[in-house]
Each structure stands twice: as C-alpha cells, then as structure tokens.
Scaffold this motif. Structure first.
Motif, PDB file in Angstrom:
ATOM      1  N   GLN A  80      -8.976 -15.961   2.288  1.00 33.88           N
ATOM      2  CA  GLN A  80      -8.411 -14.929   1.096  1.00 33.88           C
ATOM      3  C   GLN A  80      -8.325 -13.445   1.834  1.00 33.88           C
ATOM      4  OE1 GLN A  80      -8.245 -16.007  -1.827  1.00 33.88           O
ATOM      5  NE2 GLN A  80      -8.173 -14.001  -2.991  1.00 33.88           N
ATOM      6  N   VAL A  81      -7.077 -13.085   1.355  1.00 35.91           N
ATOM      7  CA  VAL A  81      -6.860 -11.699   1.809  1.00 35.91           C
ATOM      8  C   VAL A  81      -7.305 -10.662   0.895  1.00 35.91           C
ATOM      9  CG1 VAL A  81      -4.886 -10.180   2.294  1.00 35.91           C
ATOM     10  CG2 VAL A  81      -4.631 -12.378   2.947  1.00 35.91           C
ATOM     11  N   GLN A  82      -8.041  -9.698   1.482  1.00 30.06           N
ATOM     12  CA  GLN A  82      -8.695  -8.583   0.927  1.00 30.06           C
ATOM     13  C   GLN A  82      -8.153  -7.181   1.311  1.00 30.06           C
ATOM     14  OE1 GLN A  82     -12.794  -9.239   0.806  1.00 30.06           O
ATOM     15  NE2 GLN A  82     -12.665 -10.209  -1.391  1.00 30.06           N
ATOM     16  N   LEU A  83      -7.880  -6.563   0.305  1.00 25.79           N
ATOM     17  CA  LEU A  83      -7.356  -4.987   0.691  1.00 25.79           C
ATOM     18  C   LEU A  83      -8.254  -4.037  -0.237  1.00 25.79           C
ATOM     19  CD1 LEU A  83      -3.463  -5.621   0.410  1.00 25.79           C
ATOM     20  CD2 LEU A  83      -4.978  -5.766   2.395  1.00 25.79           C
ATOM     21  N   VAL A  84      -8.688  -3.292   0.616  1.00 24.95           N
ATOM     22  CA  VAL A  84      -9.574  -1.890   0.033  1.00 24.95           C
ATOM     23  C   VAL A  84      -9.327  -0.905   0.337  1.00 24.95           C
ATOM     24  CG1 VAL A  84     -11.944  -1.285  -0.369  1.00 24.95           C
ATOM     25  CG2 VAL A  84     -11.461  -3.715  -0.007  1.00 24.95           C
ATOM     26  N   GLU A  85      -8.776  -0.068  -0.748  1.00 26.80           N
ATOM     27  CA  GLU A  85      -8.297   1.227  -0.503  1.00 26.80           C
ATOM     28  C   GLU A  85      -9.216   2.253  -0.816  1.00 26.80           C
ATOM     29  OE1 GLU A  85      -5.107  -0.615  -3.018  1.00 26.80           O
ATOM     30  OE2 GLU A  85      -7.117  -0.623  -2.981  1.00 26.80           O
ATOM     31  N   SER A  86      -9.291   3.354   0.199  1.00 29.90           N
ATOM     32  CA  SER A  86     -10.146   4.550  -0.127  1.00 29.90           C
ATOM     33  C   SER A  86      -9.262   5.684   0.140  1.00 29.90           C
ATOM     34  CB  SER A  86     -11.485   4.234   0.645  1.00 29.90           C
ATOM     35  OG  SER A  86     -10.998   4.408   2.188  1.00 29.90           O
ATOM     36  N   GLY A  87     -10.006   7.097  -0.105  1.00 25.22           N
ATOM     37  CA  GLY A  87      -9.457   8.268   0.081  1.00 25.22           C
ATOM     38  C   GLY A  87      -8.912   9.237  -0.874  1.00 25.22           C
ATOM     39  N   GLY A  88      -8.755   8.495  -2.151  1.00 26.69           N
ATOM     40  CA  GLY A  88      -8.229   9.150  -3.385  1.00 26.69           C
ATOM     41  C   GLY A  88      -9.286  10.351  -3.702  1.00 26.69           C
ATOM     42  N   GLY A  89      -8.650  11.207  -4.665  1.00 24.96           N
ATOM     43  CA  GLY A  89      -9.285  12.146  -5.092  1.00 24.96           C
ATOM     44  C   GLY A  89      -8.523  13.427  -5.869  1.00 24.96           C
ATOM     45  N   LEU A  90      -9.224  14.402  -5.971  1.00 21.77           N
ATOM     46  CA  LEU A  90      -8.850  15.536  -6.824  1.00 21.77           C
ATOM     47  C   LEU A  90      -8.373  16.398  -5.834  1.00 21.77           C
ATOM     48  CD1 LEU A  90      -7.953  17.210  -9.421  1.00 21.77           C
ATOM     49  CD2 LEU A  90     -10.287  17.952  -9.628  1.00 21.77           C
ATOM     50  N   VAL A  91      -6.982  16.949  -5.710  1.00 18.58           N
ATOM     51  CA  VAL A  91      -6.595  18.065  -4.785  1.00 18.58           C
ATOM     52  C   VAL A  91      -5.634  18.950  -5.554  1.00 18.58           C
ATOM     53  CG1 VAL A  91      -4.602  16.580  -4.131  1.00 18.58           C
ATOM     54  CG2 VAL A  91      -5.670  18.251  -2.614  1.00 18.58           C
TER      55      VAL A  91
ATOM     56  N   ARG B 218      -5.847  11.708   2.734  1.00 20.68           N
ATOM     57  CA  ARG B 218      -5.337  10.559   3.695  1.00 20.68           C
ATOM     58  C   ARG B 218      -5.958   9.420   3.020  1.00 20.68           C
ATOM     59  NH1 ARG B 218      -6.349   8.866   9.867  1.00 20.68           N
ATOM     60  NH2 ARG B 218      -8.619   8.462   9.069  1.00 20.68           N
ATOM     61  N   LEU B 219      -5.040   8.359   2.618  1.00 21.68           N
ATOM     62  CA  LEU B 219      -5.667   7.325   2.061  1.00 21.68           C
ATOM     63  C   LEU B 219      -5.691   6.059   3.198  1.00 21.68           C
ATOM     64  CD1 LEU B 219      -3.168   6.899  -1.255  1.00 21.68           C
ATOM     65  CD2 LEU B 219      -5.682   8.091  -0.659  1.00 21.68           C
ATOM     66  N   SER B 220      -6.780   5.361   3.055  1.00 22.37           N
ATOM     67  CA  SER B 220      -6.797   4.253   3.992  1.00 22.37           C
ATOM     68  C   SER B 220      -6.803   3.082   3.186  1.00 22.37           C
ATOM     69  CB  SER B 220      -8.383   4.235   4.682  1.00 22.37           C
ATOM     70  OG  SER B 220      -8.173   5.608   5.359  1.00 22.37           O
ATOM     71  N   CYS B 221      -6.515   1.740   3.995  1.00 21.58           N
ATOM     72  CA  CYS B 221      -6.496   0.574   3.242  1.00 21.58           C
ATOM     73  C   CYS B 221      -7.120  -0.325   4.343  1.00 21.58           C
ATOM     74  CB  CYS B 221      -5.083   0.143   2.785  1.00 21.58           C
ATOM     75  SG  CYS B 221      -4.844  -1.643   2.303  1.00 21.58           S
ATOM     76  N   SER B 222      -8.140  -0.842   4.113  1.00 21.26           N
ATOM     77  CA  SER B 222      -8.802  -2.043   4.967  1.00 21.26           C
ATOM     78  C   SER B 222      -8.606  -3.475   4.649  1.00 21.26           C
ATOM     79  CB  SER B 222     -10.349  -1.665   5.228  1.00 21.26           C
ATOM     80  OG  SER B 222     -11.163  -2.715   5.956  1.00 21.26           O
TER      81      SER B 222
ATOM     82  N   THR C  57       0.722  12.656  -8.627  1.00 25.11           N
ATOM     83  CA  THR C  57      -0.349  12.021  -9.467  1.00 25.11           C
ATOM     84  C   THR C  57      -0.401  10.516  -9.739  1.00 25.11           C
ATOM     85  OG1 THR C  57      -1.219  14.262 -10.217  1.00 25.11           O
ATOM     86  CG2 THR C  57      -1.931  12.177 -11.356  1.00 25.11           C
ATOM     87  N   ALA C  58      -1.090   9.758  -9.564  1.00 22.02           N
ATOM     88  CA  ALA C  58      -0.812   8.314  -9.660  1.00 22.02           C
ATOM     89  C   ALA C  58      -2.082   7.642  -9.056  1.00 22.02           C
ATOM     90  CB  ALA C  58       0.216   7.765  -9.091  1.00 22.02           C
ATOM     91  N   VAL C  59      -2.208   6.112  -9.553  1.00 16.53           N
ATOM     92  CA  VAL C  59      -3.334   5.152  -8.791  1.00 16.53           C
ATOM     93  C   VAL C  59      -2.320   4.605  -7.521  1.00 16.53           C
ATOM     94  CG1 VAL C  59      -4.321   3.199  -8.695  1.00 16.53           C
ATOM     95  CG2 VAL C  59      -4.243   4.620 -10.799  1.00 16.53           C
ATOM     96  N   TYR C  60      -2.788   4.830  -6.357  1.00 17.43           N
ATOM     97  CA  TYR C  60      -2.065   4.100  -5.180  1.00 17.43           C
ATOM     98  C   TYR C  60      -2.793   2.844  -4.736  1.00 17.43           C
ATOM     99  CZ  TYR C  60       0.407   8.701  -4.764  1.00 17.43           C
ATOM    100  OH  TYR C  60       1.299   9.672  -4.978  1.00 17.43           O
ATOM    101  N   TYR C  61      -1.850   1.992  -4.440  1.00 17.47           N
ATOM    102  CA  TYR C  61      -1.976   0.533  -4.300  1.00 17.47           C
ATOM    103  C   TYR C  61      -1.601   0.454  -2.715  1.00 17.47           C
ATOM    104  CZ  TYR C  61      -2.980   0.021  -9.053  1.00 17.47           C
ATOM    105  OH  TYR C  61      -3.350   0.175 -10.385  1.00 17.47           O
ATOM    106  N   CYS C  62      -2.578  -0.425  -2.077  1.00 16.03           N
ATOM    107  CA  CYS C  62      -2.125  -0.836  -0.693  1.00 16.03           C
ATOM    108  C   CYS C  62      -1.481  -2.220  -1.157  1.00 16.03           C
ATOM    109  CB  CYS C  62      -3.134  -1.021   0.201  1.00 16.03           C
ATOM    110  SG  CYS C  62      -2.963  -1.786   1.568  1.00 16.03           S
ATOM    111  N   ALA C  63      -0.585  -2.765  -0.263  1.00 19.51           N
ATOM    112  CA  ALA C  63       0.062  -4.249  -0.590  1.00 19.51           C
ATOM    113  C   ALA C  63       0.338  -4.837   0.931  1.00 19.51           C
ATOM    114  CB  ALA C  63       1.394  -4.153  -1.439  1.00 19.51           C
TER     115      ALA C  63
END
Length: 120
Positions: A1-12, A19-23, A91-97
């Motif tokens: 099962q492939v899992q993608l987990v984003e992090s690094g978002g926030g208010l700026v 910098r966003l990361s996707c593990s 401004t948006a929700v950012y998704y890794c794919a």
C-alpha cells in the motif's frame, strides 16, 4: 500500500517562503515520478510541478515557474517543494501525488494534503 504524507504547510506573509515535504512509503521510490498539485477554496485541483524518477527532469505550471522548485531525495523516499516569493493566490491545500506505474506521469496515489495560507 503506497502512502504519501505531506508536511511543511503553514501561514506565511506574501513574499515569504515555505518548503513542503512528502514522505513516501510502501514501495520502491526511485523508479516513480512524483508530482505536486494544489486546490484553492472553491476551485478544482490543479497541477503545480512534477519531477522524474531520477530527479533530472522537472516541469512547472506557468503560475509558479521561477518561484517554486521541486526536488527529491531517493535515499530518503522524499520529494520537496520549495516555494519562494509566495503570493496570496498561492493559498491552497497542497497535495503530493504518485503514479501507479513506473516511469509514468499519470497520478493514482494522493496524500492527505497540507494547507498553505499566504497573507497579503
């Protein structure tokens, strides 16, 4: 099962950087392209950037070209999105794919998203 987990978002503030990361986990990482997409409130999800399996080829949406940089570390199974000179319209929700097939750019797997908010 492939899992993608984003992090690094926030208010700026406008003009700032994030910098966003996707593990990624669940399979070999280094033979699959990766992409970033975003979805602003009330709008459809749109393409932001993609990177080839080796990291040598990248491609960007016109709206972010010159401001965003996509990169990857295959040893860490992670893809990044460096975002500079941010604008309120980013401004948006950012998704890794990630694609289901090797060496392809059709995206089948998605992360849960990370919120980026840019204030004016």
């Amino acid at each position: 099962q492939v899992q993608l987990v984003e992090s690094g978002g926030g208010l700026v503030q406008a003009g700032g950087s994030l910098r966003l990361s996707c593990s990624a986990s669940g399979r070999t990482f280094s033979t699959y392209a990766m992409g970033w997409f975003r979805q602003a409130p009330g709008k459809e999800r749109t393409f932001v950037a993609r990177i080839s399996w080796t990291g040598t080829n990248t491609y960007y949406a016109d709206s972010v070209k010159g401001r965003f940089t996509i990169s990857r570390d295959n040893a860490k199974n992670t893809v990044y999105l460096q975002m500079n000179s941010l604008k309120p319209e980013d401004t948006a929700v950012y998704y890794c794919a990630a694609p289901k097939r090797e060496y392809r750019y059709e995206y089948d797997y998605w992360g849960q998203g990370t919120q980026v908010t840019v204030s004016s």
